[in-house]
Design an enzyme around this catalytic site. Structure first.
Site, PDB file in Angstrom:
ATOM      1  N   GLU A  74      11.425  14.721  17.068  1.00  0.00           N
ATOM      2  CA  GLU A  74      11.549  13.374  16.496  1.00  0.00           C
ATOM      3  C   GLU A  74      11.493  12.273  17.550  1.00  0.00           C
ATOM      4  O   GLU A  74      11.018  11.175  17.287  1.00  0.00           O
ATOM      5  CB  GLU A  74      12.842  13.254  15.679  1.00  0.00           C
ATOM      6  CG  GLU A  74      12.814  14.001  14.348  1.00  0.00           C
ATOM      7  CD  GLU A  74      13.268  15.443  14.456  1.00  0.00           C
ATOM      8  OE1 GLU A  74      13.430  15.936  15.601  1.00  0.00           O
ATOM      9  OE2 GLU A  74      13.457  16.085  13.411  1.00  0.00           O
ATOM     10  N   MET A  86      12.286   9.373  42.207  1.00  0.00           N
ATOM     11  CA  MET A  86      13.138   8.199  42.413  1.00  0.00           C
ATOM     12  C   MET A  86      14.564   8.646  42.740  1.00  0.00           C
ATOM     13  O   MET A  86      15.246   8.024  43.557  1.00  0.00           O
ATOM     14  CB  MET A  86      13.113   7.295  41.179  1.00  0.00           C
ATOM     15  CG  MET A  86      13.610   5.893  41.437  1.00  0.00           C
ATOM     16  SD  MET A  86      12.663   5.003  42.705  1.00  0.00           S
ATOM     17  CE  MET A  86      11.480   4.088  41.718  1.00  0.00           C
ATOM     18  N   LYS A 125      18.794  11.433  -0.337  1.00  0.00           N
ATOM     19  CA  LYS A 125      17.748  12.171  -1.053  1.00  0.00           C
ATOM     20  C   LYS A 125      17.733  11.831  -2.539  1.00  0.00           C
ATOM     21  O   LYS A 125      16.655  11.727  -3.137  1.00  0.00           O
ATOM     22  CB  LYS A 125      17.979  13.672  -0.842  1.00  0.00           C
ATOM     23  CG  LYS A 125      16.767  14.511  -1.220  1.00  0.00           C
ATOM     24  CD  LYS A 125      16.957  15.969  -0.809  1.00  0.00           C
ATOM     25  CE  LYS A 125      15.695  16.769  -1.116  1.00  0.00           C
ATOM     26  NZ  LYS A 125      15.854  18.183  -0.716  1.00  0.00           N
ATOM     27  N   PHE A 184      25.457  19.785   5.113  1.00  0.00           N
ATOM     28  CA  PHE A 184      24.451  20.321   6.030  1.00  0.00           C
ATOM     29  C   PHE A 184      23.496  19.211   6.459  1.00  0.00           C
ATOM     30  O   PHE A 184      22.982  18.478   5.625  1.00  0.00           O
ATOM     31  CB  PHE A 184      23.680  21.463   5.350  1.00  0.00           C
ATOM     32  CG  PHE A 184      22.577  22.009   6.207  1.00  0.00           C
ATOM     33  CD1 PHE A 184      22.861  22.643   7.413  1.00  0.00           C
ATOM     34  CD2 PHE A 184      21.245  21.865   5.834  1.00  0.00           C
ATOM     35  CE1 PHE A 184      21.839  23.138   8.211  1.00  0.00           C
ATOM     36  CE2 PHE A 184      20.222  22.350   6.625  1.00  0.00           C
ATOM     37  CZ  PHE A 184      20.516  22.989   7.816  1.00  0.00           C
ATOM     38  N   GLN A 185      23.275  19.104   7.727  1.00  0.00           N
ATOM     39  CA  GLN A 185      22.407  18.072   8.327  1.00  0.00           C
ATOM     40  C   GLN A 185      22.854  16.658   7.962  1.00  0.00           C
ATOM     41  O   GLN A 185      22.029  15.761   7.821  1.00  0.00           O
ATOM     42  CB  GLN A 185      20.937  18.307   7.970  1.00  0.00           C
ATOM     43  CG  GLN A 185      20.391  19.563   8.639  1.00  0.00           C
ATOM     44  CD  GLN A 185      18.871  19.668   8.606  1.00  0.00           C
ATOM     45  OE1 GLN A 185      18.218  19.194   7.684  1.00  0.00           O
ATOM     46  NE2 GLN A 185      18.308  20.309   9.614  1.00  0.00           N
TER      47      GLN A 185
END
Lengths: 592, 183
Positions: A63, A491, A175, A125-126
């Site tokens: 993502e 760096m 949802k 969940f999630q």
């Protein structure tokens, strides 16, 4: 969508599912490309996208890639970037690009799925508190709990993301709201009463600014990303104002390209790794005209010693940027384009003559003669500066877009690749996100299919997002990933050399992959080069290949990025040549 | 004692030598979910102080809420606070009540005092002087309701301390400006 539903629009409000509202609203907003990754909580939206031909969806591999790709798309087109991800990990993986877009003022709308409304707060969940997590890193965010509000919210999100000081806006959609049916309303008339950014400058501020400009003897334009964000017209006006006044121009990292690098009055980039002439001009000027920049600490160096003898004009669309770090004499709260227009109009109307700044230009010519970006010739291995220089020479006459990761290679790219036009240079300036460049290149290439898109990368940064090469292959996006491979987090290594007694703690990457084989494993082309004599031919081979390329350019391992203003030092104390290690005092050591 | 380092970059901007001022800010916001979180989050993220905070919807039709925040900071910091708060999308206005010099500030407190005999009588006597109302009483306790400027409430609770102060609940500062106009 059924055609008969569409014909009803004139007479009745269209009713559709939340998922269809999302897609319809995106289309109405002119979205032609979006970047995303499906998951449980966005499946209804993905279902609505299934039969949608007018929006190209680029499936990323992580993502974060979707977010940076949307940023690259936005920065290279001036349009709003759009990303679509699922709930929970999908949303948390977006936090870095959202913060990145916030810091660099990139317009982006991020749509995240959320667990169904009745499960919110149950540790489903999630599930994660997306609006809570993104509240402090987005310009604005929404949790849409009623499908009736959805269309309006999406249009408002685009308005907020793209107007005023642009930034990322997150829309979290449970949802069940995606499944529910509700009315679709168009974008016309959508506005937010509490959100009214001021874009037009006040007359007295412009008058004061013009008075100062007409009287200046050692002026400098200090321009930033705001000029790019304001659109190509702003860059055009900047050039016209410069032509009218004859003032020299420097720019921040984010503003490169707004003023042509080939111009005789171009000073190069300002700041920690900026040009000697730019930093000295900033320090010694009597008038600083800041346009769309924000006096970032990479630019100012030691604040108390910053440009001590100058009066300052600051044009910024965000009132909170003014007087935040540096006190200014004339604040101009406005869009850069509007302010430049007013300045140019006023300059012409008042028939102001170019001030006599010949002494100043002579002084600048002396600083330029130092040739601060020069570097020793290749000594067997390829110098990274040389690699960027050759890349520039071989691509400058093409339709080229450049992105970068973060670190030494980014600064070498800024120093040795030169831009004549805005929107050609995409880099993570404020947040400094390693792993920005490759997915950004994916987004840029999606927006400009026929152009040459090169990610100038470091081998450490690029491995944070390596998987997005697979995205490029799948979507036939022929990006070129040009890795300056020195096997170090360059760096970090440089700072450890300078500040930590050459104790190179965990900055060397053992077991680097064979990038050529890795490219081949992804179905891309791999090219490796270690010989300066072969570099040109191999760069041309990269350009000529019609497909994604990973170019593994093995460079001098211990090269330092110079010149450099050590942390805690003022602009006129730049380190030019070799660093001995004792330039940075105790105070500087504590800086970032 | 380590010597005071010289401020060397924006990270080190040190305003310690500048005088800190106390300000009461009225922030008018759209009453939408999370709006208080945005304002409060901004204060903590940018290192600003909150001495007291009150919030409630004040216009149901317009869904307008009024947040009153008492903060302290240098002049530069206070200017930034105002600009940063205004940057939040649902914020309609920020009014610096203190700076306007026309502000009225009030706070309400509920004060529980327990005791018997002379201290109990004394508590009641002081309450009368402060125009505090008794809103609950038992044989051994009072709950006083007192309204006034924060300093007055401080004074009242100080006086109650030796007389059996048990607990205090305060609303935080509310403010409004004098005169006929809004805002």
């Amino acid at each position: 969508m059924d055609t008969h539903t569409l014909t009803d629009t004139q007479t009745t409000k269209r009713t559709m599912t939340g998922a269809e509202i999302v897609v319809t609203a995106l289309k109405e907003q002119g979205v032609d490309t979006m970047f995303g990754y499906p998951g449980g909580a966005v499946l209804p939206i993905y279902d609505a996208l299934y039969s949608e031909d007018s929006i190209r969806h680029i499936l990323v591999r992580h993502e974060q890639g979707a977010g940076h790709a949307a940023e690259g798309y936005a920065r290279s087109t001036g349009k709003c970037g759009v990303a679509l991800v699922t709930s929970g990990p999908g949303a948390t993986n977006m936090v870095t690009p959202i913060t990145d877009a916030m810091m660099d003022s990139i317009p982006m709308v991020v749509i995240t799925g959320q667990v169904p409304s009745h499960l919110i707060g149950t540790d489903a969940f999630q599930e994660c508190d997306t609006v809570g997590i993104t509240r402090c890193c987005a310009k604005h965010n929404y949790l849409v709990t009623d499908v009736d509000d959805l269309a309006h919210t999406i249009h408002e999100a685009f308005l907020i993301a793209t107007s005023g000081r642009p930034g990322p806006v997150v829309i979290d959609i449970p949802k069940d709201v995606q499944f529910a049916t509700g009315p679709y309303i168009g974008k016309e008339g959508v506005y937010k009463p509490t959100y009214q950014p001021k874009t037009e400058p006040s007359d007295h501020a412009i008058r004061d600014a013009l008075d100062m400009m007409a009287a200046a003897r050692r002026p400098v334009f200090y321009t930033g990303g705001g000029v790019i964000n304001s659109g190509p017209e702003a860059s055009k006006l900047l050039r016209e104002l410069q032509a009218a006044t004859g003032f020299p121009v420097t720019s921040t990292l984010m503003g490169l390209g707004a003023f042509p690098a080939g111009h005789e009055d171009w000073l190069g980039m300002v700041g920690m790794h900026g040009a000697y002439e730019a930093n000295n001009a900033m320090h010694d000027c009597d008038l600083m005209i800041c346009i769309g920049a924000r006096f970032d600490d990479r630019v100012t160096g030691k604040v108390s010693a910053f440009s001590p003898g100058s009066r300052k004009i600051h044009i910024d669309i965000d009132p909170s940027s003014i007087n935040k770090i540096i006190r200014v004499d004339v604040p101009v709260v406005a869009d850069c384009k509007a302010a430049l227009q007013a300045l140019l109009g006023g300059w012409k109307r008042r028939k102001l003559a170019k001030p006599d700044i010949e002494d100043w230009k002579e002084q600048i010519a002396k600083w330029k003669a130092v040739d601060c970006f020069s570097y020793p010739p290749n000594n067997g291995a390829i110098r990274p500066q040389y690699a960027v220089e050759r890349l520039y020479e071989l691509t400058k006459d093409r339709d080229t877009y450049i992105s970068t990761e973060v670190g030494q290679h980014q600064m070498w790219a800024a120093q040795h690749y030169h831009f004549e036009e805005p929107n050609r240079w995409m880099t993570s300036g404020g947040l400094g996100t390693m792993g920005y460049g490759l997915p950004a290149a994916v987004g840029i290439q999606a927006a400009h299919p026929g152009s040459l898109v090169i990610d100038i990368a470091g081998e450490a940064s690029v491995q944070m997002v390596m998987q997005e090469v697979s995205t490029a292959v799948q979507h036939k996006l022929p990006i070129k990933v040009f890795i300056l491979n020195n096997e170090w987090m360059g760096m970090v290594r440089q700072w450890q050399e300078l500040l930590h007694g050459e104790r190179y703690s965990h900055s060397y990457s053992e077991s680097l992959p064979d990038f050529v084989k890795l490219a081949e494993a992804y179905g891309a082309k791999g090219i490796q080069c270690s010989d300066p004599a072969e570099l040109d031919a191999k760069i041309l081979e990269m350009i000529d290949h019609d497909g994604p390329v990973i170019f593994d350019c093995l460079v001098e391992k211990a090269e330092n990025c110079l010149p450099m203003i050590p942390s805690g030092a003022p602009h006129n104390e730049m380190i030019l040549g070799k660093i001995s290690g004792d330039e940075i005092g105790e105070d500087g050591r504590r800086m970032v | 004692m380590s010597k005071e380092p010289i401020p060397a970059s924006a990270y080190d901007m040190d305003h310690a030598e500048e005088a800190e001022e106390r300000r009461t800010l009225a922030i008018l916001v759209d009453n939408e979910p999370g709006v208080l979180g945005r304002v409060v989050g901004l204060f903590s993220a940018r290192g600003y102080n909150i001495e007291s905070l009150t919030v409630a919807e004040v216009d149901r039709g317009k869904h307008r809420s009024r947040i009153t925040i008492v903060t302290t900071g240098t002049a530069h910091m206070l200017e930034q606070i105002e600009a940063q708060v205004l940057r939040l999308v649902p914020v309609a206005a920020v009014i610096d009540i203190t700076k306007s010099k026309r502000g009225i500030e009030r706070e309400l407190a509920l004060v529980k005092v327990a005791g018997k005999g002379e201290p109990r009588v004394e508590a009641l006597r002081i309450a009368e002087i402060f125009r505090a109302r008794v809103i609950d009483t038992t044989n051994e306790s009072f709950i006083f309701e007192i309204t006034g400027a924060s300093e007055k409430i401080d004074q009242f609770t100080d006086l109650m301390e030796p007389l059996g102060l048990v607990e205090v609940s305060r609303t935080g500062v509310l403010s409004i400006r004098r005169g006929k106009d809004a805002g």
